[in-house]
Design an enzyme around this catalytic site. Sequence first.
Site, PDB file in Angstrom:
ATOM      1  N   GLU A 195     -19.461  12.847  -5.301  1.00  0.00           N
ATOM      2  CA  GLU A 195     -18.956  11.717  -5.267  1.00  0.00           C
ATOM      3  C   GLU A 195     -19.474  10.336  -5.220  1.00  0.00           C
ATOM      4  O   GLU A 195     -19.347   9.306  -5.318  1.00  0.00           O
ATOM      5  CB  GLU A 195     -18.417  11.678  -4.273  1.00  0.00           C
ATOM      6  CG  GLU A 195     -18.670  11.763  -2.846  1.00  0.00           C
ATOM      7  CD  GLU A 195     -18.492  11.493  -1.527  1.00  0.00           C
ATOM      8  OE1 GLU A 195     -17.265  11.060  -1.088  1.00  0.00           O
ATOM      9  OE2 GLU A 195     -18.826  12.258  -0.266  1.00  0.00           O
ATOM     10  N   ASN A 239       0.816  -1.121  -0.207  1.00  0.00           N
ATOM     11  CA  ASN A 239      -0.409   0.221   0.290  1.00  0.00           C
ATOM     12  C   ASN A 239       0.885   0.971  -0.037  1.00  0.00           C
ATOM     13  O   ASN A 239       1.289   1.853   1.335  1.00  0.00           O
ATOM     14  CB  ASN A 239      -0.871  -0.421   1.379  1.00  0.00           C
ATOM     15  CG  ASN A 239      -1.518   1.509   1.188  1.00  0.00           C
ATOM     16  OD1 ASN A 239      -1.888   2.281   0.448  1.00  0.00           O
ATOM     17  ND2 ASN A 239      -2.351   1.413   2.423  1.00  0.00           N
ATOM     18  N   GLY A 240       1.088   2.164  -1.292  1.00  0.00           N
ATOM     19  CA  GLY A 240       1.801   3.284  -0.913  1.00  0.00           C
ATOM     20  C   GLY A 240       2.460   4.253  -2.482  1.00  0.00           C
ATOM     21  O   GLY A 240       1.540   3.140  -2.985  1.00  0.00           O
ATOM     22  N   LYS A 259     -20.967  15.250  -1.513  1.00  0.00           N
ATOM     23  CA  LYS A 259     -21.938  14.265  -1.344  1.00  0.00           C
ATOM     24  C   LYS A 259     -22.782  13.560  -1.770  1.00  0.00           C
ATOM     25  O   LYS A 259     -22.586  12.443  -2.887  1.00  0.00           O
ATOM     26  CB  LYS A 259     -23.020  14.255  -0.178  1.00  0.00           C
ATOM     27  CG  LYS A 259     -22.621  14.032   0.912  1.00  0.00           C
ATOM     28  CD  LYS A 259     -21.551  12.789   2.084  1.00  0.00           C
ATOM     29  CE  LYS A 259     -20.809  12.977   1.696  1.00  0.00           C
ATOM     30  NZ  LYS A 259     -19.432  13.409   2.322  1.00  0.00           N
ATOM     31  N   GLU A 262     -20.314  20.741   1.092  1.00  0.00           N
ATOM     32  CA  GLU A 262     -20.438  18.869   1.652  1.00  0.00           C
ATOM     33  C   GLU A 262     -21.610  18.537   1.110  1.00  0.00           C
ATOM     34  O   GLU A 262     -21.823  17.257   0.463  1.00  0.00           O
ATOM     35  CB  GLU A 262     -20.697  19.418   3.131  1.00  0.00           C
ATOM     36  CG  GLU A 262     -20.394  18.083   3.702  1.00  0.00           C
ATOM     37  CD  GLU A 262     -19.720  16.700   3.328  1.00  0.00           C
ATOM     38  OE1 GLU A 262     -18.276  16.952   2.603  1.00  0.00           O
ATOM     39  OE2 GLU A 262     -19.754  15.572   3.400  1.00  0.00           O
ATOM     40  N   LYS A 316     -11.087   5.087   0.650  1.00  0.00           N
ATOM     41  CA  LYS A 316     -11.699   5.074   1.678  1.00  0.00           C
ATOM     42  C   LYS A 316     -10.329   6.379   2.482  1.00  0.00           C
ATOM     43  O   LYS A 316     -10.772   7.578   3.048  1.00  0.00           O
ATOM     44  CB  LYS A 316     -12.412   4.662   2.889  1.00  0.00           C
ATOM     45  CG  LYS A 316     -12.494   4.840   4.454  1.00  0.00           C
ATOM     46  CD  LYS A 316     -14.137   5.672   3.762  1.00  0.00           C
ATOM     47  CE  LYS A 316     -14.366   6.377   5.604  1.00  0.00           C
ATOM     48  NZ  LYS A 316     -15.438   7.034   4.985  1.00  0.00           N
ATOM     49  N   HIS A 355     -21.809  36.611 -11.204  1.00  0.00           N
ATOM     50  CA  HIS A 355     -20.367  36.456 -11.623  1.00  0.00           C
ATOM     51  C   HIS A 355     -19.827  35.426 -12.455  1.00  0.00           C
ATOM     52  O   HIS A 355     -18.854  35.394 -12.557  1.00  0.00           O
ATOM     53  CB  HIS A 355     -19.573  36.546 -10.373  1.00  0.00           C
ATOM     54  CG  HIS A 355     -19.793  37.793  -9.207  1.00  0.00           C
ATOM     55  ND1 HIS A 355     -19.629  38.495  -9.686  1.00  0.00           N
ATOM     56  CD2 HIS A 355     -20.269  38.335  -8.087  1.00  0.00           C
ATOM     57  CE1 HIS A 355     -19.711  39.661  -9.014  1.00  0.00           C
ATOM     58  NE2 HIS A 355     -21.158  39.314  -8.201  1.00  0.00           N
TER      59      HIS A 355
HETATM   60  C1  F6R Z   1     -15.907  12.267   1.103  1.00  0.00           C
HETATM   61  C2  F6R Z   1     -14.817  11.970   1.881  1.00  0.00           C
HETATM   62  C3  F6R Z   1     -13.756  12.783   1.767  1.00  0.00           C
HETATM   63  C4  F6R Z   1     -12.791  12.963   3.504  1.00  0.00           C
HETATM   64  C5  F6R Z   1     -11.223  12.844   2.811  1.00  0.00           C
HETATM   65  C6  F6R Z   1      -9.865  13.282   4.345  1.00  0.00           C
HETATM   66  O1  F6R Z   1     -16.801  11.966   1.276  1.00  0.00           O
HETATM   67  O2  F6R Z   1     -15.201  11.253   2.949  1.00  0.00           O
HETATM   68  O3  F6R Z   1     -13.689  14.204   0.878  1.00  0.00           O
HETATM   69  O4  F6R Z   1     -13.259  13.942   3.962  1.00  0.00           O
HETATM   70  O5  F6R Z   1     -10.649  12.599   1.759  1.00  0.00           O
HETATM   71  O6  F6R Z   1     -10.006  12.011   4.572  1.00  0.00           O
HETATM   72  P1  F6R Z   1      -9.552  11.869   5.741  1.00  0.00           P
HETATM   73  O7  F6R Z   1     -10.621  12.342   6.766  1.00  0.00           O
HETATM   74  O8  F6R Z   1      -9.505  10.161   6.698  1.00  0.00           O
HETATM   75  O9  F6R Z   1      -8.293  12.960   6.091  1.00  0.00           O
END
Ligand code: F6R
Length: 611
Positions: free
Chosen positions: A491, A101-102, A488, A484, A606, A507
């Site tokens: 995405e 991972n990375g 939502k 936000e 995530k 504008h």
């Molecule tokens: C959108 C979402 C992402 C996270 C972002 C930061 O629904 O979940 O935009 O908010 O990737 O992630 P964290 O909070 O884990 O740093």
Amino acid sequence: MCGILGYTGNRQAAPILLDGLAKLEYRGYDSAGLAVADGEEVRIEKAKGRLSVLSERIEGGKTLAGTCGIGHTRWATHGEPSDTNAHPLWSDDKAVIAIHNGIIENYRELKEELTGKGYSFYSQTDTEVAVKLIDLYYKEDNGNPLSALTRAMRRIRGSYCFVILFRDHPDEVWGVRKDNPLIAGQGKGESFLTSDVSAILQDTRQVYYLDNMQIARLRGGEIRLFDQDGNPVTKELSEVTWDAQAAEKGGFDHFMMKEIHEQAKAVRDTIHSALREDGTVDLSSMKLTDEALRKVEQIYIIACGSAYHAGVVGQYVIEDLAKVPVRVELASEFRYRTLPLKGEGGLAIVISQSGETADTLAAMRLAREHGLRTLAIVNVVGSSIAREADNVFYTLAGPEIAVATTKAYSAQLAACYLLAIQLAKARGLLLDESGLLAELQALPRKIDDILDEKERIRQVAERFAQANDAFFLGRNIDYAVAMEGSLKMKEISYLHSEACAAGEMKHGPISLVEKGMLVVGILTQEALYKKTASNMLEVKSRGAWLMQVTHRGNDLLKEDADFTFYIPPTDPHFAASLAVIPLQLLGYYLAVARGVDVDKPRNLAKSVTVE
Ligand code: F6R
């Protein structure tokens, strides 16, 4: 990004790995693979697509015998999703087999060097380069995994976490980490390596959080840790308090809907964690004394995505209540700016659900280098950001599985409010906070009241299932909520949407408004209500279909709004916590109506551990 799991013990590894990977799939879902050692033989199976494709192919793990193995779900960085690029990757004679991972930044240079030494490459991944580098040192050092790994770590630049099988050590799993999470779980006669504790919660709660540049060797129930020079390291076991059930869907169709319903609890728990019995705010557990708060002259809030949006709300609330100037910064921008940062008197508030977001972590390190005190608002205990920050305010949202955040965002808002109140109090700007705190504690009940009306939102979503574009408008805190709500929607439903500060529409963006386009207005800030209402009328007169989220009694758009959602009354500073709920529901129901995989939207992961 990428889910990583390793197991060694006395049970069959493959079903355990598949089970755990199912809980990690939100970290990446374009391909998956397993390697299981059975005596001298290591069998590898991998498949492009969701984990279910692999699972079917190997009959739930039945076709892979062996009690020691590694498994991976991928979010592609180098090389398109394919069977070949899926992990694990191996050295030519399969002596070294690894998952990763990375990102390896110097993979070209290493690849060239290895090619010169006779290695060839079958995949397009940077991981294969690392595997072959480890293999080179492994062979040079007469089959010694520890020295091979320490030498490889000195050469590899970038961020990584590897979990490795060495064919000649068939009961051992090895792991190394730099800047990406890796956790070793201690079971009875067995042990685990994982990128996220939710994958192993059903088996153990006793874990070691590996530090950067540490190595782990697992053999049955024995876990040994080493530093980057191969010296043994002793560490305390930590107990994970998260509930294993929290990582299950619990009767909901999707994790996202379950997590939307867990918001009242997330907000309540987060608020209560920072309140004394007498009802006053207590930030002592995060070592934030009133004296320290009085010294703050400038705040930087740094975050990505939804956490950034929570920070924008925080900015408005902190500036209004505590009169401290706040700049909200996208971490990916902040980390490359040449800001004249204020060390003394400066506070960097870093917001992150995962605590592993690469940009946020790098930005926080930069802030520390400049002498700023860092306060992390984080959900995942033991995460990199939580461990490196000077102070930590843990949000108590529990494990969040859906890729689109809901409950962690709501808990982040609650943390920002508490900070704002205490900052204001410490600076003598708030003589009696009891009214605000009572409002704060009423939020969970009001969130649940909103959820009782979710069916109304579903109907709006159905109406716009075939739409292409939408706008979200608001001013001040309502603008932060618009951002936000818009994120939502786009995405998870793939319906293109934009948030716009209501006063900015004319504008430029207003030229996009067409007949029937969905425009969602958030109108909770009484002081700005009339202004936003007239902006809504401007788009209405150009054919927009208006949805408004507002309080009862705000009647200016009574005749013109096509749909009105009333949120319960609250202090205007906290209105974001209520206004966001119908917008989360709107995004969710649109995604369902459009037949999209709500919990795993395309191209996303995530935990964003790459830049
Ligand atoms: C959108 C979402 C992402 C996270 C972002 C930061 O629904 O979940 O935009 O908010 O990737 O992630 P964290 O909070 O884990 O740093």
